[in-house]
Enzyme design. Structure first.
Site, PDB file in Angstrom:
ATOM      1  N   CYS A  72       0.846  -1.199   0.000  1.00 37.88           N
ATOM      2  CA  CYS A  72       0.000   0.000   0.000  1.00 37.88           C
ATOM      3  C   CYS A  72       0.880   1.247   0.000  1.00 37.88           C
ATOM      4  O   CYS A  72       0.558   2.239  -0.675  1.00 37.88           O
ATOM      5  CB  CYS A  72      -0.932   0.006   1.212  1.00 37.88           C
ATOM      6  SG  CYS A  72      -2.416  -1.010   1.025  1.00 37.88           S
TER       7      CYS A  72
ATOM      8  N   ASP B 134      10.393  -6.555  -8.620  1.00 39.59           N
ATOM      9  CA  ASP B 134      10.645  -7.199  -7.331  1.00 39.59           C
ATOM     10  C   ASP B 134      12.027  -6.775  -6.836  1.00 39.59           C
ATOM     11  O   ASP B 134      12.989  -6.716  -7.594  1.00 39.59           O
ATOM     12  CB  ASP B 134      10.564  -8.722  -7.475  1.00 39.59           C
ATOM     13  CG  ASP B 134      10.465  -9.418  -6.132  1.00 39.59           C
ATOM     14  OD1 ASP B 134       9.405 -10.009  -5.856  1.00 39.59           O
ATOM     15  OD2 ASP B 134      11.442  -9.374  -5.350  1.00 39.59           O
TER      16      ASP B 134
ATOM     17  N   HIS C 292      -6.259  -2.509  -1.245  1.00 42.18           N
ATOM     18  CA  HIS C 292      -5.688  -3.609  -0.460  1.00 42.18           C
ATOM     19  C   HIS C 292      -6.608  -4.819  -0.424  1.00 42.18           C
ATOM     20  O   HIS C 292      -7.767  -4.729  -0.030  1.00 42.18           O
ATOM     21  CB  HIS C 292      -5.385  -3.162   0.980  1.00 42.18           C
ATOM     22  CG  HIS C 292      -4.730  -4.244   1.782  1.00 42.18           C
ATOM     23  ND1 HIS C 292      -3.359  -4.319   1.957  1.00 42.18           N
ATOM     24  CD2 HIS C 292      -5.235  -5.330   2.397  1.00 42.18           C
ATOM     25  CE1 HIS C 292      -3.076  -5.391   2.665  1.00 42.18           C
ATOM     26  NE2 HIS C 292      -4.198  -6.024   2.945  1.00 42.18           N
TER      27      HIS C 292
ATOM     28  N   ASN D  39       1.265 -16.582  -4.352  1.00 42.39           N
ATOM     29  CA  ASN D  39       1.575 -17.370  -3.162  1.00 42.39           C
ATOM     30  C   ASN D  39       0.541 -17.068  -2.087  1.00 42.39           C
ATOM     31  O   ASN D  39       0.161 -15.909  -1.900  1.00 42.39           O
ATOM     32  CB  ASN D  39       2.982 -17.039  -2.649  1.00 42.39           C
ATOM     33  CG  ASN D  39       4.066 -17.579  -3.563  1.00 42.39           C
ATOM     34  OD1 ASN D  39       3.951 -18.691  -4.072  1.00 42.39           O
ATOM     35  ND2 ASN D  39       5.109 -16.798  -3.791  1.00 42.39           N
TER      36      ASN D  39
ATOM     37  N   HIS E 121      -0.326  -8.375   0.950  1.00 39.85           N
ATOM     38  CA  HIS E 121      -1.110  -7.552   0.005  1.00 39.85           C
ATOM     39  C   HIS E 121      -1.039  -8.322  -1.305  1.00 39.85           C
ATOM     40  O   HIS E 121       0.069  -8.596  -1.806  1.00 39.85           O
ATOM     41  CB  HIS E 121      -0.480  -6.152  -0.102  1.00 39.85           C
ATOM     42  CG  HIS E 121      -1.175  -5.216  -1.059  1.00 39.85           C
ATOM     43  ND1 HIS E 121      -1.569  -3.939  -0.699  1.00 39.85           N
ATOM     44  CD2 HIS E 121      -1.511  -5.341  -2.374  1.00 39.85           C
ATOM     45  CE1 HIS E 121      -2.126  -3.322  -1.737  1.00 39.85           C
ATOM     46  NE2 HIS E 121      -2.102  -4.165  -2.777  1.00 39.85           N
TER      47      HIS E 121
ATOM     48  N   HIS F  37      -0.473  -9.945  -4.626  1.00 37.75           N
ATOM     49  CA  HIS F  37       0.477  -9.602  -5.692  1.00 37.75           C
ATOM     50  C   HIS F  37       0.652 -10.794  -6.609  1.00 37.75           C
ATOM     51  O   HIS F  37       0.721 -11.929  -6.165  1.00 37.75           O
ATOM     52  CB  HIS F  37       1.828  -9.147  -5.128  1.00 37.75           C
ATOM     53  CG  HIS F  37       2.411 -10.063  -4.106  1.00 37.75           C
ATOM     54  ND1 HIS F  37       1.992 -10.069  -2.790  1.00 37.75           N
ATOM     55  CD2 HIS F  37       3.352 -11.024  -4.198  1.00 37.75           C
ATOM     56  CE1 HIS F  37       2.665 -10.982  -2.112  1.00 37.75           C
ATOM     57  NE2 HIS F  37       3.498 -11.588  -2.948  1.00 37.75           N
TER      58      HIS F  37
ATOM     59  N   HIS G  32       3.144 -12.471  -9.173  1.00 37.31           N
ATOM     60  CA  HIS G  32       4.526 -12.490  -9.664  1.00 37.31           C
ATOM     61  C   HIS G  32       4.504 -12.714 -11.180  1.00 37.31           C
ATOM     62  O   HIS G  32       3.853 -13.649 -11.657  1.00 37.31           O
ATOM     63  CB  HIS G  32       5.319 -13.630  -9.030  1.00 37.31           C
ATOM     64  CG  HIS G  32       5.560 -13.493  -7.556  1.00 37.31           C
ATOM     65  ND1 HIS G  32       6.736 -13.004  -7.041  1.00 37.31           N
ATOM     66  CD2 HIS G  32       4.782 -13.788  -6.496  1.00 37.31           C
ATOM     67  CE1 HIS G  32       6.679 -13.017  -5.713  1.00 37.31           C
ATOM     68  NE2 HIS G  32       5.508 -13.486  -5.356  1.00 37.31           N
TER      69      HIS G  32
HETATM   70  P1  5GP Z   1       5.669 -13.421  -1.702  1.00 36.00           P
HETATM   71  O1  5GP Z   1       6.785 -14.253  -1.108  1.00 36.00           O
HETATM   72  O2  5GP Z   1       4.839 -12.772  -0.616  1.00 36.00           O
HETATM   73  O3  5GP Z   1       4.841 -14.139  -2.715  1.00 36.00           O
HETATM   74  O4  5GP Z   1       6.383 -12.272  -2.512  1.00 36.00           O
HETATM   75  C1  5GP Z   1       6.750 -11.051  -1.970  1.00 36.00           C
HETATM   76  C2  5GP Z   1       7.778 -10.459  -2.883  1.00 36.00           C
HETATM   77  O5  5GP Z   1       7.881  -9.085  -2.567  1.00 36.00           O
HETATM   78  C3  5GP Z   1       9.172 -11.066  -2.733  1.00 36.00           C
HETATM   79  O6  5GP Z   1       9.578 -11.619  -3.984  1.00 36.00           O
HETATM   80  C4  5GP Z   1      10.034  -9.884  -2.300  1.00 36.00           C
HETATM   81  O7  5GP Z   1      11.308  -9.890  -2.894  1.00 36.00           O
HETATM   82  C5  5GP Z   1       9.210  -8.689  -2.719  1.00 36.00           C
HETATM   83  N1  5GP Z   1       9.352  -7.515  -1.885  1.00 36.00           N
HETATM   84  C6  5GP Z   1       9.282  -7.465  -0.515  1.00 36.00           C
HETATM   85  N2  5GP Z   1       9.426  -6.218  -0.077  1.00 36.00           N
HETATM   86  C7  5GP Z   1       9.568  -5.429  -1.195  1.00 36.00           C
HETATM   87  C8  5GP Z   1       9.755  -4.032  -1.381  1.00 36.00           C
HETATM   88  O8  5GP Z   1       9.806  -3.232  -0.436  1.00 36.00           O
HETATM   89  N3  5GP Z   1       9.867  -3.590  -2.666  1.00 36.00           N
HETATM   90  C9  5GP Z   1       9.804  -4.449  -3.741  1.00 36.00           C
HETATM   91  N4  5GP Z   1       9.943  -3.911  -4.944  1.00 36.00           N
HETATM   92  N5  5GP Z   1       9.630  -5.775  -3.583  1.00 36.00           N
HETATM   93  C10 5GP Z   1       9.519  -6.260  -2.336  1.00 36.00           C
HETATM   94 ZN    ZN Z   2      -1.779  -3.217   1.232  1.00 37.45          ZN
END
Ligand code: 5GP
Ligand code: ZN
Length: 118
Positions: free
Chosen positions: A7, A30, A46, A89, A100, A102, A104
């Site tokens: 957010c 990422d 959100h 995920n 939040h 997302h 990939h």
């Molecule tokens: P998840 O593991 O929740 O599916 O993916 C979260 C992703 O967010 C991870 O690949 C991680 O590298 C990325 N990530 C976490 N914090 C930040 C951030 O502050 N900025 C960016 N650009 N990516 C982030």
């Molecule tokens: Zn959020």
């Protein structure tokens, strides 16, 4: 500042490399890329994760998929010539780390296997 990091990125309070932006979605690189192309597409509104989606969220989900295609096209990895992988995920076993929603977008090289099991 929001307590939710994505957010905060959507609000422009935390810097990120935004590659695509629409009325309902933001796509940014990422911070820890797992492939040459690794972009996260998030809804501006959100939503905790993909398990919390309701039928009313259908339009924003479609917007996320259309944004993912635009990201892939801009990166030169669009199908059918190249291709890319889309991942949601959910929960700790899937190593979901940011609460939040997302999507990939992974690509830019041949991706090994269909699923990462370990
Ligand atoms: P998840 O593991 O929740 O599916 O993916 C979260 C992703 O967010 C991870 O690949 C991680 O590298 C990325 N990530 C976490 N914090 C930040 C951030 O502050 N900025 C960016 N650009 N990516 C982030
Ligand atoms: Zn959020």
């Amino acid at each position: 500042m929001s307590e939710c990091i994505f957010c905060s990125i959507v609000a422009g309070e935390v810097p990120s490399e935004i590659v695509h932006s629409t009325e309902t979605t933001v796509a940014f690189k990422d911070i820890s890329p797992a492939a040459p192309l690794h972009v996260l597409v998030v809804p501006r509104r959100h939503i905790d994760d993909a398990s919390q989606i309701t039928p009313e969220d259908g339009p924003v989900l479609a917007d996320m998929l259309v944004a993912a295609r635009a990201v892939a096209e801009a990166a030169g990895v669009a199908a059918p010539e190249r291709g890319y992988r889309l991942i949601f995920n959910i929960g700790p076993d899937a190593m979901n780390s940011v609460p939040h929603l997302h999507l990939h977008v992974l690509g830019g090289q041949p991706l090994k296997g269909h699923f990462a099991l370990a």
